[in-house]
Design a protein around this motif. Structure first.
Motif, PDB file in Angstrom:
ATOM      1  N   TYR A  27      11.795 -18.847   9.803  1.00  0.00           N
ATOM      2  CA  TYR A  27      12.295 -20.169  10.678  1.00  0.00           C
ATOM      3  C   TYR A  27      13.500 -20.873  10.072  1.00  0.00           C
ATOM      4  CZ  TYR A  27      12.099 -24.027  14.074  1.00  0.00           C
ATOM      5  OH  TYR A  27      12.405 -25.038  14.881  1.00  0.00           O
ATOM      6  N   TYR A  30      16.239 -18.935  11.658  1.00  0.00           N
ATOM      7  CA  TYR A  30      16.332 -19.015  13.152  1.00  0.00           C
ATOM      8  C   TYR A  30      17.002 -20.309  13.416  1.00  0.00           C
ATOM      9  CZ  TYR A  30      14.844 -19.709  17.813  1.00  0.00           C
ATOM     10  OH  TYR A  30      14.883 -20.037  19.298  1.00  0.00           O
ATOM     11  N   LYS A  89      12.707 -19.998  20.687  1.00  0.00           N
ATOM     12  CA  LYS A  89      11.260 -19.461  19.911  1.00  0.00           C
ATOM     13  C   LYS A  89      10.476 -20.580  19.331  1.00  0.00           C
ATOM     14  CE  LYS A  89      13.313 -15.058  19.052  1.00  0.00           C
ATOM     15  NZ  LYS A  89      13.904 -14.024  18.142  1.00  0.00           N
TER      16      LYS A  89
END
Length: 107
Positions: A27, A30, A89
């Motif tokens: 994460y 991302y 996401k």
């Protein structure tokens, strides 16, 4: 040293999120690529910083963006400058989907 009004932030916008511990690195990458880099490219944005912390049972993230005016924030957030703009996401990673961010005036 003084900065001119176009580079001096007048507002900061703070987003916070939590993931599972095992998603910490994934994460992080991302959020930086899809979130931080996007904010950096928005006209008017002065600066953006990402913070992360690995806790005992989860991971915490915070993104602080710096802005010269509410109008500059509205250019990407819409009329409600405190409404969260989730990444595609985020539902796959975040333990909760925060509805709002914090907004502070820089004094």
């Amino acid at each position: 040293m003084t900065r001119d009004d176009t580079t001096r932030p007048k507002f900061i916008r703070i987003w916070k999120g939590r993931t599972r511990k095992e998603d910490f690195e994934t994460y992080s990458r991302y959020l930086h690529e899809a979130g931080v880099r996007k904010i950096e490219s928005i006209p008017g944005n002065i600066k953006v910083e990402m913070f992360r912390a690995l806790r005992e049972d989860h991971a915490e993230f915070m993104v602080i963006s710096y802005w010269p005016s509410l109008e500059a924030i509205r250019a990407f957030s819409g009329d409600d400058v405190t409404r969260t703009r989730h990444l595609e996401k985020d539902p796959d990673f975040l333990l909760e989907l925060p509805t709002f961010v914090e907004l502070f005036e820089v004094y």
